[in-house]
Design an enzyme around this catalytic site. Structure first.
Site, PDB file in Angstrom:
ATOM      1  N   LYS A 279       0.843  -1.194   0.000  1.00  0.00           N
ATOM      2  CA  LYS A 279       0.000   0.000   0.000  1.00  0.00           C
ATOM      3  C   LYS A 279       0.879   1.245   0.000  1.00  0.00           C
ATOM      4  O   LYS A 279       2.004   1.202   0.502  1.00  0.00           O
ATOM      5  CB  LYS A 279      -0.851   0.019   1.285  1.00  0.00           C
ATOM      6  CG  LYS A 279      -2.004  -0.946   1.311  1.00  0.00           C
ATOM      7  CD  LYS A 279      -2.806  -0.781   2.599  1.00  0.00           C
ATOM      8  CE  LYS A 279      -3.933  -1.784   2.680  1.00  0.00           C
ATOM      9  NZ  LYS A 279      -4.961  -1.632   1.647  1.00  0.00           N
ATOM     10  N   ARG A 353     -10.075 -11.656   2.057  1.00  0.00           N
ATOM     11  CA  ARG A 353     -10.865 -12.755   1.497  1.00  0.00           C
ATOM     12  C   ARG A 353     -10.098 -14.069   1.550  1.00  0.00           C
ATOM     13  O   ARG A 353     -10.684 -15.144   1.650  1.00  0.00           O
ATOM     14  CB  ARG A 353     -11.315 -12.387   0.069  1.00  0.00           C
ATOM     15  CG  ARG A 353     -10.187 -12.147  -0.897  1.00  0.00           C
ATOM     16  CD  ARG A 353     -10.612 -11.321  -2.106  1.00  0.00           C
ATOM     17  NE  ARG A 353     -10.772  -9.906  -1.764  1.00  0.00           N
ATOM     18  CZ  ARG A 353     -11.153  -8.963  -2.625  1.00  0.00           C
ATOM     19  NH1 ARG A 353     -11.428  -9.277  -3.873  1.00  0.00           N
ATOM     20  NH2 ARG A 353     -11.263  -7.723  -2.234  1.00  0.00           N
TER      21      ARG A 353
HETATM   22  N1  BES Z   1      -8.058  -3.781   4.481  1.00  0.00           N
HETATM   23  C1  BES Z   1      -8.220  -3.400   3.131  1.00  0.00           C
HETATM   24  C2  BES Z   1      -9.549  -2.690   2.882  1.00  0.00           C
HETATM   25  C3  BES Z   1      -9.535  -1.214   3.204  1.00  0.00           C
HETATM   26  C4  BES Z   1      -8.928  -0.314   2.336  1.00  0.00           C
HETATM   27  C5  BES Z   1     -10.139  -0.741   4.330  1.00  0.00           C
HETATM   28  C6  BES Z   1      -8.921   1.034   2.634  1.00  0.00           C
HETATM   29  C7  BES Z   1     -10.137   0.611   4.621  1.00  0.00           C
HETATM   30  C8  BES Z   1      -9.527   1.503   3.777  1.00  0.00           C
HETATM   31  C9  BES Z   1      -8.197  -4.633   2.242  1.00  0.00           C
HETATM   32  O1  BES Z   1      -7.382  -5.650   2.657  1.00  0.00           O
HETATM   33  C10 BES Z   1      -7.686  -4.186   0.903  1.00  0.00           C
HETATM   34  O2  BES Z   1      -6.567  -3.799   0.836  1.00  0.00           O
HETATM   35  N2  BES Z   1      -8.536  -4.247  -0.112  1.00  0.00           N
HETATM   36  C11 BES Z   1      -8.181  -3.832  -1.409  1.00  0.00           C
HETATM   37  C12 BES Z   1      -8.704  -4.852  -2.380  1.00  0.00           C
HETATM   38  C13 BES Z   1      -8.190  -4.694  -3.776  1.00  0.00           C
HETATM   39  C14 BES Z   1      -6.701  -4.979  -3.834  1.00  0.00           C
HETATM   40  C15 BES Z   1      -8.928  -5.633  -4.696  1.00  0.00           C
HETATM   41  C16 BES Z   1      -8.809  -2.465  -1.686  1.00  0.00           C
HETATM   42  O3  BES Z   1      -9.930  -2.238  -1.230  1.00  0.00           O
HETATM   43  O4  BES Z   1      -8.152  -1.639  -2.281  1.00  0.00           O
HETATM   44 MN    MN Z   2      -5.398  -5.427   1.986  1.00  0.00          MN
END
Ligand code: BES
Ligand code: MN
Ligand code: ZN
Length: 499
Positions: A279, A353
């Site tokens: 990230k 997931r």
């Molecule tokens: N924990 C995150 C979801 C999230 C993102 C919560 C931003 C709060 C703020 C999750 O694990 C994630 O990173 N999801 C990705 C999925 C994508 C790579 C398909 C997302 O939402 O960007």
């Molecule tokens: Mn994630």
């Protein structure tokens, strides 16, 4: 913390202040407010006539009782609760919380509360006590200075015509629910160097011991034996070993339908860096709350264990840290989950997931016939629904409808998004059974749900995406900013209504 119920006249309530719910546009009149008006020497009527206080939700005002009157309290606090016709028991909790936070800043240690709610006494008392308890939660655990150490220690609840036992029962229930929510919030707020997966399992174990739940923690060797290649692919990059926390609540007498078992399953990513699909640094600190789904499961199980409904409940939390490392999973890795399905990992940041896949499959193997999973799963749900509604999806409309309806009752919003075969097709992989992401920028929240659905066999299933609702960025009259313990109340009610 002390709770008292008063079923008759409030004037004898032994408290520093008296807080009263006031409806929108209300005038002093001849009833209760008229009586209070006399006790303030006419000040109440004057305030209600002025523009100072209109009875809007969350509005507050403080008056003085006339000296040497027959009421013990020194001050009268008005708490606006909005239109009388829309007043719900959840609003009782919000009003109690707003009064608590207001009086706390003025160093009051006790107050009597007149919710003026016409419905069920136990439920009104429960919400008042819960609002009282949750309103005092603060983020200052690690401060050595400037702690918000003022607290209101005593709530005297006044409901005219109630029975003492209903009040006592409701107050006790509310204390349990409020403390369980604060347990959830404390976990969500913990820094990730402290709340590692191992520490999360330890906290679950000591909570289980105190509350009277069975708790089993599966380590990585055990998970390996069970073939949980999907979950384990996420912890590969971390020096912290993954833990699968399994809590069992078994009632003394089971009055539920024979063979039925509800499982609550939570995402417990103690920190989400994204892994190799790293990230951006900006805002990554927020990802300490990525175990909020797991924390909700633990808090709900705590409340269940203490309130003892007559149906069994299984609680499962996958506690895992998602880190980049030489050993971490790569985008394009293929792993096999415990139900035999192969997964092409195309983005290591879609890790929630992956851990839920093996967790829901495990729940079903343990006999679950209904499964509700909860997770801070997607950023997309924040874009779709903001912080007001939790995204809900599922394979059983009745279960989804029930959660949405109970949520409304509890003051928690759930909004359904569709899952259908067309969406499921979009996670077919070229080289494995499925891939862990869908097409870029399309239905991100639904893609997470249909992925988890691949690991549900026969069970009824609902998925709650709490990424937008588990954390609140602003302080509210009844609530500190920070973790919200969203879904604890709704899920507890779901369990209690299936007795
Ligand atoms: N924990 C995150 C979801 C999230 C993102 C919560 C931003 C709060 C703020 C999750 O694990 C994630 O990173 N999801 C990705 C999925 C994508 C790579 C398909 C997302 O939402 O960007
Ligand atoms: Mn994630
Ligand atoms: Zn995550």
């Amino acid at each position: 913390m002390e709770f008292q119920g008063i079923t008759g006249n409030f004037t004898g309530a032994n408290a520093e202040a008296l807080a009263v719910a006031v409806f929108k546009g209300e005038k002093a009149g001849s009833g209760l407010l008229g009586e209070l008006n006399k006790l303030t020497g006419g000040a109440l009527a004057a305030v209600l006539k002025s523009e100072d206080f209109k009875g809007e939700k969350g509005e507050t005002a403080l008056l003085r009782f006339a000296p040497k009157g027959k009421v013990k309290a020194r001050s009268l606090m008005l708490v606006g609760v909005g239109n009388k016709a829309d007043y719900t028991h959840a609003d009782v909790g919000v009003a109690a919380g707003a009064a608590t936070r207001y009086l706390r800043t003025r160093n009051n240690k006790s107050f009597a509360f007149l919710p003026r709610y016409d419905g069920d006494v136990v439920i009104a008392a429960q919400n008042a006590a819960q609002g009282f308890v949750t309103s005092q939660f603060e983020l200052d655990k690690y401060k050595t200075k400037d702690k918000k150490d003022k607290s209101v220690n005593k709530l005297v609840l006044c409901i005219d015509g109630a029975t003492a036992s209903d009040l006592k029962n409701g107050l006790n229930r509310g204390q349990v629910v409020g403390e369980s929510m604060n347990f959830t919030r404390d976990l969500a707020n913990e820094p990730p160097n402290i709340l590692t997966p191992t520490e999360m399992a330890n906290r679950a174990q000591s909570m289980a011991k105190e509350a009277g739940l069975k708790c089993e923690v599966l380590d990585e060797a055990k998970m390996e034996k069970l073939g949980m290649g999907s979950l384990l692919s996420v912890s590969r990059g971390s020096t912290q070993p993954a833990k699968l926390i399994v809590l069992r609540y078994t009632p003394a007498k089971n009055t539920g339908k024979k063979g039925e078992l509800l499982a609550l399953v939570g995402k417990g990513i103690t920190f989400d860096t994204g892994g190799i699909s790293l990230k951006p640094g900006d805002g990554m600190d927020a990802m300490k709350y990525d175990m909020s789904g797991g924390a909700t499961v633990l808090g709900t199980m705590r409340a269940i264990a203490l309130l003892k409904p007559t149906v069994p409940v299984l609680g499962i939390v996958a506690a895992v840290e998602n880190m980049p490392d030489g050993n971490a999973s790569r985008p394009s890795d293929v792993v096999m989950a415990s139900n035999g399905k192969t997964i092409e990992i195309l983005n290591t940041d879609a890790e929630g997931r992956l851990i839920l896949a093996d967790s829901v499959a495990y729940a079903e193997k343990q006999g679950a016939t209904s499964i509700v999973d909860m997770a801070t799963l997607t950023g997309a749900v924040i874009i779709a629904l903001g912080d007001q509604n939790t995204g809900i999806m599922g394979n059983d409309q009745e279960l989804v409808d029930r959660i949405v309806a109970l949520g409304k009752e509890c003051g928690e919003g759930f909004w359904q998004l569709p899952v259908s075969k067309e969406y499921s097709k979009q996670i077919k992989s070229d080289i494995a059974d499925i891939k862990n992401i869908g097409p870029r920028g399309k239905a991100g929240t639904i893609m997470g749900a249909v992925f988890i659905q691949e690991f549900i066999d026969k069970a009824k299933w609902a998925h709650l995406d709490i990424a937008g609702t588990a954390w609140c960025d602003t302080v509210k009259p009844h609530h500190a900013k920070g973790p919200t313990a969203v879904a604890v109340r709704t899920l507890l009610t779901l369990v209690e209504r299936s007795q």
